[in-house]
Design a protein around this motif. Structure first.
Motif, PDB file in Angstrom:
ATOM      1  N   GLN A  14       0.822  -1.211   0.000  1.00  0.00           N
ATOM      2  CA  GLN A  14       0.000   0.000   0.000  1.00  0.00           C
ATOM      3  C   GLN A  14       0.860   1.266   0.000  1.00  0.00           C
ATOM      4  O   GLN A  14       0.766   2.097   0.886  1.00  0.00           O
ATOM      5  CB  GLN A  14      -0.932  -0.018   1.220  1.00  0.00           C
ATOM      6  CG  GLN A  14      -1.901  -1.184   1.225  1.00  0.00           C
ATOM      7  CD  GLN A  14      -2.759  -1.220  -0.025  1.00  0.00           C
ATOM      8  OE1 GLN A  14      -3.437  -0.260  -0.338  1.00  0.00           O
ATOM      9  NE2 GLN A  14      -2.732  -2.339  -0.728  1.00  0.00           N
ATOM     10  N   VAL A  37       3.439   1.883  15.010  1.00  0.00           N
ATOM     11  CA  VAL A  37       3.857   1.237  13.767  1.00  0.00           C
ATOM     12  C   VAL A  37       5.277   0.692  13.914  1.00  0.00           C
ATOM     13  O   VAL A  37       6.153   1.361  14.478  1.00  0.00           O
ATOM     14  CB  VAL A  37       3.862   2.269  12.608  1.00  0.00           C
ATOM     15  CG1 VAL A  37       3.967   1.573  11.270  1.00  0.00           C
ATOM     16  CG2 VAL A  37       2.642   3.152  12.646  1.00  0.00           C
ATOM     17  N   GLU A  54       6.261  -2.694   8.481  1.00  0.00           N
ATOM     18  CA  GLU A  54       5.034  -3.456   8.239  1.00  0.00           C
ATOM     19  C   GLU A  54       3.993  -2.501   7.676  1.00  0.00           C
ATOM     20  O   GLU A  54       3.961  -1.331   8.041  1.00  0.00           O
ATOM     21  CB  GLU A  54       4.496  -4.059   9.546  1.00  0.00           C
ATOM     22  CG  GLU A  54       5.433  -5.048  10.190  1.00  0.00           C
ATOM     23  CD  GLU A  54       4.975  -5.478  11.585  1.00  0.00           C
ATOM     24  OE1 GLU A  54       5.603  -6.385  12.122  1.00  0.00           O
ATOM     25  OE2 GLU A  54       4.013  -4.889  12.125  1.00  0.00           O
ATOM     26  N   GLU A  55       3.146  -3.042   6.799  1.00  0.00           N
ATOM     27  CA  GLU A  55       2.149  -2.199   6.126  1.00  0.00           C
ATOM     28  C   GLU A  55       1.118  -1.634   7.100  1.00  0.00           C
ATOM     29  O   GLU A  55       0.737  -0.475   7.024  1.00  0.00           O
ATOM     30  CB  GLU A  55       1.446  -3.048   5.073  1.00  0.00           C
ATOM     31  CG  GLU A  55       0.748  -2.267   4.006  1.00  0.00           C
ATOM     32  CD  GLU A  55       0.173  -3.222   2.967  1.00  0.00           C
ATOM     33  OE1 GLU A  55      -1.062  -3.288   2.893  1.00  0.00           O
ATOM     34  OE2 GLU A  55       0.946  -3.902   2.273  1.00  0.00           O
ATOM     35  N   ARG A  56       0.646  -2.473   8.025  1.00  0.00           N
ATOM     36  CA  ARG A  56      -0.389  -2.047   8.968  1.00  0.00           C
ATOM     37  C   ARG A  56       0.249  -1.697  10.308  1.00  0.00           C
ATOM     38  O   ARG A  56       1.251  -2.291  10.719  1.00  0.00           O
ATOM     39  CB  ARG A  56      -1.429  -3.157   9.222  1.00  0.00           C
ATOM     40  CG  ARG A  56      -1.998  -3.827   8.002  1.00  0.00           C
ATOM     41  CD  ARG A  56      -2.578  -2.894   6.968  1.00  0.00           C
ATOM     42  NE  ARG A  56      -3.667  -2.043   7.446  1.00  0.00           N
ATOM     43  CZ  ARG A  56      -4.241  -1.094   6.709  1.00  0.00           C
ATOM     44  NH1 ARG A  56      -3.820  -0.879   5.473  1.00  0.00           N
ATOM     45  NH2 ARG A  56      -5.209  -0.366   7.195  1.00  0.00           N
ATOM     46  N   ARG A  58       0.074  -1.607  14.516  1.00  0.00           N
ATOM     47  CA  ARG A  58      -0.310  -2.659  15.466  1.00  0.00           C
ATOM     48  C   ARG A  58      -1.648  -2.364  16.140  1.00  0.00           C
ATOM     49  O   ARG A  58      -2.210  -3.229  16.807  1.00  0.00           O
ATOM     50  CB  ARG A  58       0.778  -2.794  16.546  1.00  0.00           C
ATOM     51  CG  ARG A  58       2.167  -3.145  16.007  1.00  0.00           C
ATOM     52  CD  ARG A  58       2.272  -4.610  15.600  1.00  0.00           C
ATOM     53  NE  ARG A  58       3.551  -4.917  14.964  1.00  0.00           N
ATOM     54  CZ  ARG A  58       4.649  -5.318  15.618  1.00  0.00           C
ATOM     55  NH1 ARG A  58       4.637  -5.428  16.927  1.00  0.00           N
ATOM     56  NH2 ARG A  58       5.746  -5.588  14.953  1.00  0.00           N
ATOM     57  N   ALA A  61      -8.145  -1.768  13.744  1.00  0.00           N
ATOM     58  CA  ALA A  61      -8.854  -0.992  12.718  1.00  0.00           C
ATOM     59  C   ALA A  61      -9.948  -0.160  13.410  1.00  0.00           C
ATOM     60  O   ALA A  61     -10.499  -0.594  14.408  1.00  0.00           O
ATOM     61  CB  ALA A  61      -9.464  -1.946  11.697  1.00  0.00           C
ATOM     62  N   ASP A  64      -5.376   1.606  11.907  1.00  0.00           N
ATOM     63  CA  ASP A  64      -4.202   0.769  11.643  1.00  0.00           C
ATOM     64  C   ASP A  64      -3.545   1.077  10.302  1.00  0.00           C
ATOM     65  O   ASP A  64      -2.783   0.286   9.772  1.00  0.00           O
ATOM     66  CB  ASP A  64      -4.581  -0.717  11.708  1.00  0.00           C
ATOM     67  CG  ASP A  64      -5.630  -1.102  10.661  1.00  0.00           C
ATOM     68  OD1 ASP A  64      -6.289  -0.190  10.123  1.00  0.00           O
ATOM     69  OD2 ASP A  64      -5.769  -2.301  10.387  1.00  0.00           O
ATOM     70  N   GLY A  65      -3.852   2.236   9.717  1.00  0.00           N
ATOM     71  CA  GLY A  65      -3.219   2.630   8.454  1.00  0.00           C
ATOM     72  C   GLY A  65      -1.793   3.090   8.709  1.00  0.00           C
ATOM     73  O   GLY A  65      -1.559   4.192   9.213  1.00  0.00           O
ATOM     74  N   GLY A  66      -0.820   2.240   8.404  1.00  0.00           N
ATOM     75  CA  GLY A  66       0.572   2.534   8.736  1.00  0.00           C
ATOM     76  C   GLY A  66       1.089   3.832   8.142  1.00  0.00           C
ATOM     77  O   GLY A  66       1.661   4.681   8.838  1.00  0.00           O
TER      78      GLY A  66
END
Length: 213
Positions: A14, A37, A54-56, A58, A61, A64-66
């Motif tokens: 992403q 993150v 990492e994309e997300r 921790r 949701a 969790d948008g990194g």
């Protein structure tokens, strides 16, 4: 004003992100552990580069948008000025957090096919500030950067790599591949993430109660 296309080896997922701060890696680790993150950190002389490991994030949701969390997180005063370069949701965003006691994040957003797009809800990033914070004032002409930003050609990551190169800033590999010489990963503290999740759950419950849902 042509963009420099990024060759193979770019990671998928992403988007991409790079934050450059004016602190050595050891001094930046503690601040990063207080985040949500997991990140990769690399030394670049006067700058330290940070990207997502990492994309997300921790956190649960929808928080969790990194990349969004990395882009919007205020840098500590002693780490500023800070610069951010992000390829997120099909757009490129460049951010600057100037030095000073109360520092807003200044934003510049670029879209393929359109060039710069207006962001009325965000503090706009002016080119003199970008050049000054990057240490490029007097070395790089404002008009050269403006011409690249006006062009809508290329992908967001091409635009970011081009601007990094024009400004003479490090971190291309970290932005494109997510890795660089001397890089190490920093994980957020479990306790910090749990505290954040609990606060968000309490806030959601309170809002639901207030609205009678």
């Amino acid at each position: 004003g042509a963009l420099w296309p990024v060759a193979g080896g770019a990671r998928t997922g992403q988007g991409h992100g790079l934050v450059l701060v004016r602190l050595p890696p050891a001094a930046v680790n503690r601040w990063l552990r207080r985040g949500l993150v997991a990140v990769t950190v690399a030394p670049f002389g006067a700058w330290t580069g940070i990207t997502l490991a990492e994309e997300r994030a921790r956190s649960v949701a929808p928080y969790d948008g990194g990349l969004e969390l990395l882009a919007a997180r205020p840098a500590p005063r002693r780490a500023r000025p800070a610069l951010g370069f992000f390829d997120v949701h099909g757009r490129a965003a460049i951010t600057v957090q100037p030095p000073g006691l109360r520092s807003h994040i200044h934003w510049l957003v670029w879209e393929p096919g359109a060039g710069l797009v207006p962001t009325p809800s965000l503090t706009p990033l002016r080119l003199p500030l970008l050049l000054s914070v990057a240490g490029a004032s007097g070395r790089v002409r404002e008009e050269v950067v403006a011409e690249v930003l006006r062009s809508g050609t290329g992908a967001p990551v091409d635009l970011l790599v081009t601007v990094l190169g024009l400004l003479g800033l490090p971190g291309r590999d970290l932005l494109v591949r997510g890795d660089s010489d001397g890089a190490h990963d920093v994980e957020p503290s479990v306790r910090g993430v749990m505290t954040f999740d609990r606060l968000m759950a309490e806030e959601a419950a309170h809002q639901a109660e207030v609205s009678g849902r």
